[in-house]
Design a protein around this motif. Structure first.
Motif, short mmCIF file in Angstrom:
data_model
loop_
_atom_site.label_atom_id
_atom_site.label_comp_id
_atom_site.label_asym_id
_atom_site.label_seq_id
_atom_site.Cartn_x
_atom_site.Cartn_y
_atom_site.Cartn_z
N LEU A 206 0.84 -1.20 0.00
CA LEU A 206 0.00 0.00 0.00
C LEU A 206 0.87 1.25 0.00
O LEU A 206 0.56 2.24 -0.67
N PHE A 207 1.96 1.21 0.74
CA PHE A 207 2.91 2.32 0.76
C PHE A 207 3.52 2.51 -0.64
O PHE A 207 3.64 3.65 -1.13
N TYR A 208 3.87 1.41 -1.28
CA TYR A 208 4.43 1.48 -2.63
C TYR A 208 3.43 2.12 -3.60
O TYR A 208 3.80 2.99 -4.39
N TYR A 209 2.16 1.69 -3.53
CA TYR A 209 1.12 2.27 -4.40
C TYR A 209 1.00 3.78 -4.19
O TYR A 209 0.95 4.56 -5.14
N GLU A 275 13.69 0.05 0.81
CA GLU A 275 13.65 -0.89 1.93
C GLU A 275 12.39 -1.76 1.87
O GLU A 275 12.44 -2.95 2.16
N CYS A 276 11.26 -1.16 1.50
CA CYS A 276 10.01 -1.93 1.38
C CYS A 276 10.11 -2.96 0.26
O CYS A 276 9.66 -4.11 0.41
N MET A 277 10.71 -2.58 -0.85
CA MET A 277 10.90 -3.51 -1.96
C MET A 277 11.79 -4.67 -1.53
O MET A 277 11.53 -5.83 -1.87
N GLU A 278 12.82 -4.36 -0.76
CA GLU A 278 13.72 -5.42 -0.28
C GLU A 278 12.99 -6.38 0.66
O GLU A 278 13.16 -7.59 0.59
#
Length: 360
Positions: A206-209, A275-278
């Motif tokens: 959701l953060f990525y979106y 960091e979220c992607m990782e």
């Protein structure tokens, strides 16, 4: 055991083309009974209105087709279509139901209902279910609902089940090449989001979106408003969807805001995004890929069922034909057109998954 018994009884009542979907019919029926039928009158009304709003938000050009005098009644009727579908496919006279679907398809054709609107209605339903029952609407349930809806859509449109081909599965498989590809594919990312909800880390995607929307904002004032919401929702301590990133990454955001008088530069969240992607890549990605692969394997199994049935149905018609013993890779029929051995039989496309096994 109870599931298997219900499945066998259901399979006996279904038309031939629907028998391979009996698992999905049973799964969706149980979901509907346990999660939707148990809603209070007020909750059900709110879910119906939510669906109505979600549907017309996606296709406002269809409003003229429906009455606006009583929106609540119209919303309940729309939402009730899915209840009718899920519950009636289990009835003994499902053949009669198929005839009703075909008549409904003829009516829709007269009303100039476009084929693309069917898929938009389904997306609105998915959105409504997530809003209504949260993580109870799992990737498995969504997949089963898509099977049933696509089957019914093809019956109504009198299609030859081409949209039940491996297209959906193939598209999902292609998106498994890397996480970035999946996140940029609407269908695949929807499944990934459901999977992450079940893993209790949906805040990452959701953060990525939201960060992607932040970068796409055409006006600075819009970007500042969305940036402030992102900080409040994901970055602040004890935020509603606080993301599990390093203290340094969060501190950098606050420092930049203070230095630039609360101006949100385009790259302000980049360190947190990385960091979220990782985290998604390490903790989620492999498990998600396995769940999609299991769907693909099950779909292949049921495709073979359909192909074998098509061959057995065709065999009596070919009894009188004496074919010479030729190389199986190339067979010439009476018209003189070469074709592969596989194309002697109808090329039914692969069906979607109907396995009762959990995908997750």
């Amino acid at each position: 055991a109870d599931f298997d018994k219900s499945n066998l009884e259901l399979k006996e009542n279904l038309p031939e083309d629907l028998k391979v979907y009996c698992n999905s019919i049973e799964i969706m029926y149980r979901f509907w009974c346990s999660q939707i039928e148990t809603l209070s009158v007020e909750q059900y009304k709110q879910a119906a209105i939510r669906f109505y709003v979600n549907a017309f938000k996606r296709m406002p050009e269809t409003r003229h087709l429906f009455s606006t005098k009583n929106m609540e009644l119209q919303a309940k009727q729309f939402f009730g279509m899915f209840r009718w579908l899920v519950t009636n496919l289990r009835q003994p006279d499902s053949q009669r139901l198929v005839r009703k679907m075909k008549r409904l398809g003829v009516l829709h054709e007269k009303m100039n209902i476009k084929q693309e609107w069917y898929s938009l209605f389904l997306k609105a339903f998915h959105e409504t279910m997530v809003e209504t029952v949260k993580d109870k609407y799992t990737a498995r349930i969504r997949f089963c609902m898509e099977q049933l809806y696509t089957v019914v859509m093809n019956i109504m449109l009198n299609n030859d089940f081409e949209s039940l081909s491996s297209g959906k599965i193939a598209k999902l498989l292609k998106s498994l090449d890397k996480l970035e590809s999946c996140l940029h594919d609407d269908e695949a990312s929807a499944y990934l989001e459901l999977y992450m909800r079940q893993q209790f880390c949906v805040e990452l995607i959701l953060f990525y979106y939201d960060c992607r929307r932040f970068k796409e904002c055409p006006f600075e004032i819009q970007r500042e408003r969305l940036g402030a919401r992102i900080v409040k929702k994901y970055i602040d301590e004890n935020a509603e969807c606080e993301i599990n990133v390093s203290y340094d990454s969060k501190a950098t955001i606050y420092e930049r805001l203070q230095e630039n008088e609360n101006m949100y530069e385009l790259d302000i969240f980049d360190q947190c995004i990385e960091e979220c992607m990782e985290l998604m890549d390490i903790n989620i990605w492999n498990g998600f890929k396995r769940s999609i692969m299991r769907m693909a394997v099950d779909a292949d199994v049921h495709y073979e069922e359909q192909r074998n049935r098509a061959r057995s149905n065709l065999e009596p018609k070919l009894d009188h034909i004496q074919l010479p013993k030729l190389d199986q890779s190339s067979v010439s029929i009476s018209c003189g057109t070469p074709c592969t051995a596989d194309t002697v039989t109808p090329c039914s496309p692969p069906s979607l998954c109907t396995s009762q096994s959990s995908y997750l």
